[in-house]
Design an enzyme around this catalytic site. Structure first.
Site, short mmCIF file in Angstrom:
data_model
loop_
_atom_site.label_atom_id
_atom_site.label_comp_id
_atom_site.label_asym_id
_atom_site.label_seq_id
_atom_site.Cartn_x
_atom_site.Cartn_y
_atom_site.Cartn_z
N LYS A 1 0.84 -1.20 0.00
CA LYS A 1 0.00 0.00 0.00
C LYS A 1 0.87 1.25 0.00
O LYS A 1 1.91 1.30 0.67
CB LYS A 1 -0.92 -0.03 1.22
N SER B 1 -9.64 1.59 2.72
CA SER B 1 -8.82 2.38 1.82
C SER B 1 -7.75 1.56 1.10
O SER B 1 -7.08 2.06 0.20
CB SER B 1 -8.15 3.50 2.61
N SER C 1 -9.91 -0.76 6.95
CA SER C 1 -9.35 -0.55 5.62
C SER C 1 -8.62 -1.73 5.01
O SER C 1 -8.24 -1.69 3.84
CB SER C 1 -8.42 0.68 5.62
#
Length: 427
Positions: free
Chosen positions: A31, A106, A130
């Site tokens: 990420k 996210s 997330s």
């Protein structure tokens, strides 16, 4: 689907292994809020576009030391603020199951990359769901570890007291094996603990739930989509058929969890993101004027709408006259949530619920109604408030769309949730 179709990656630049180990030959998406030395790390924001960290996060070093190849930095909601991966400055990621729908957020780029086979494994970060949300929406496995099990050194901060780095993978065993690599104490992160240093979470994925007691909290089923509830109930029935026992537990405090979470998270974000002023970090606006004018232009240009909204909410909650009214009460609610879970775990081994109460949003749907998007986190935010471990495992599909079962465990009892999740997966 191709990478271009999904927009799962912001930066496609490989980092080669530095050692040999359990992840030899594995490809990993990381990420884009996790620092990688020499590779751009943007947090999905214009504010950090072009920023190249001089060091790698502890989890990145542990990945490459274990033989993994990092294949790119995955797309994400800007600074981790979102449930759909649509707030990214670099455009939305699409769900591999249905490209007209969101992958969740996210950590949507990480989940989409794994679901589409663009990476074997992935790392995300979980502040209020997330990792688990995109795992559920994309039909993969995602683990939110106990707070302190995995080092946050090198994770760009959003809400320090809530967030944890966690693995995403096609199977429970693979997710647990990735957790084995990244878990354990780190001298660079004082919040980490000795627990997990000699773990073998992958070995716990044996599917043995005979005699396990599973708590069913009605509060985390209320208001959920009918198809989601039916899919989750069928998965729980399968666990009972394998020898598990179910009982109802009460978590009355979770009614207030979303509100408490957003007050605490936005307050911490307001403080953490103050450093992005165009001088210390981030995009710097052109033009004349004094420092205040330059600061305002920099943040106006550098941050997207959702980040600005959360900074404003957090600044308001912390302002004179409102701190006690909002922030202090949110912390009281957090303590209540923690107490409710502790009481429940005196009676049960794990707690089960839908990960997300609804199927994946259509693209654009959540952006039109931010409040609905916030409320979609109702089942995941309590876990972060209580600093507990949880896993989302595919439980089936409703109208062709993935549904995730969330299993929550006591602090540092990742083995039990892995064991229960592997039993779900075996059906």
């Amino acid at each position: 689907m191709t990478e271009t179709d999904l927009n799962a990656f912001i930066t496609e630049e490989s980092i080669d292994p530095t050692g040999e180990g359990p992840l030899d030959g594995a490809t990993v998406a990381v990420k884009d809020n996790i620092s990688t030395a020499g590779v751009e790390t943007t947090c999905g924001s214009r504010m950090l576009s072009g920023y190249v960290p001089p060091y790698s996060a502890t989890v990145v070093e542990r990945l490459t030391d274990a033989g993994a190849t990092i294949v790119g930095k995955s797309n994400m909601d800007e600074f981790g603020m979102g449930t759909t991966t649509e707030t990214s400055h670099f455009g939305p990621t699409r769900n591999p199951v249905d490209p007209d729908r969101v992958p969740g957020g996210s950590s949507g780029g990480s989940a989409a990359a794994v679901a589409a086979g663009e990476a074997d494994l992935a790392l995300g970060s979980d502040t209020g769901g997330s990792v688990r949300c995109p795992a559920a929406f994309c039909g993969v496995v995602g683990i939110k570890p106990t707070y302190g099990l995995v080092s946050r050194y090198g994770l760009v901060a959003y809400a320090n007291s809530l967030e944890q780095i966690g693995p995403l993978a096609p199977t429970v065993e693979e997710a647990a094996a990735l957790l084995d690599v990244i878990a354990g104490p780190d001298p660079n992160d004082a919040t980490t603990r000795e627990v997990g240093a000699d773990s073998n979470y992958a070995a716990a994925a044996d599917g043995d739930v005979d005699g396990m007691t599973i708590g069913i909290p009605e509060e985390l089923f209320e208001g959920a989509d009918t198809g989601v509830v039916e899919t989750i109930e069928a998965a729980i029935d399968d666990l009972e058929a394998q020898g598990a026992r179910t009982t109802t537990v009460s978590l009355p405090s979770v009614e207030h969890a979303v509100q408490a979470y957003y007050v605490i998270a936005t307050s911490e974000a307001s403080s953490n993101l103050a450093r992005f002023d165009g001088v210390r970090y981030g995009h710097s606006a052109d033009g004349d004027g004094d420092w205040n004018e330059s600061f305002a232009r920099t943040r106006e240009e550098g941050f997207g709408a959702e980040v600005k909204r959360r900074i404003l909410l957090g600044t308001y909650a912390l302002s004179a006259g409102y701190h006690d009214k909002y922030y202090s009460k949110a912390q009281d609610a957090r303590a209540w949530v923690r107490s409710d879970f502790e009481a429940a775990f005196e009676e049960v081994d794990v707690i089960a619920s839908p990960t997300m109460p609804i199927p994946p949003f259509e693209l654009g749907e959540g952006l039109e109604d931010p409040l609905t998007m916030y409320l979609a986190d109702a089942n995941t935010t309590p876990v972060n408030l209580a600093n507990l471990p949880a896993i989302s495992v595919p439980a089936g599909r409703s109208e062709g769309l993935p549904v995730g079962l969330q299993l929550i465990g006591p602090k540092y009892d990742e083995e039990t949730i892995v064991r229960a999740a592997s039993a779900v997966e075996s059906q």
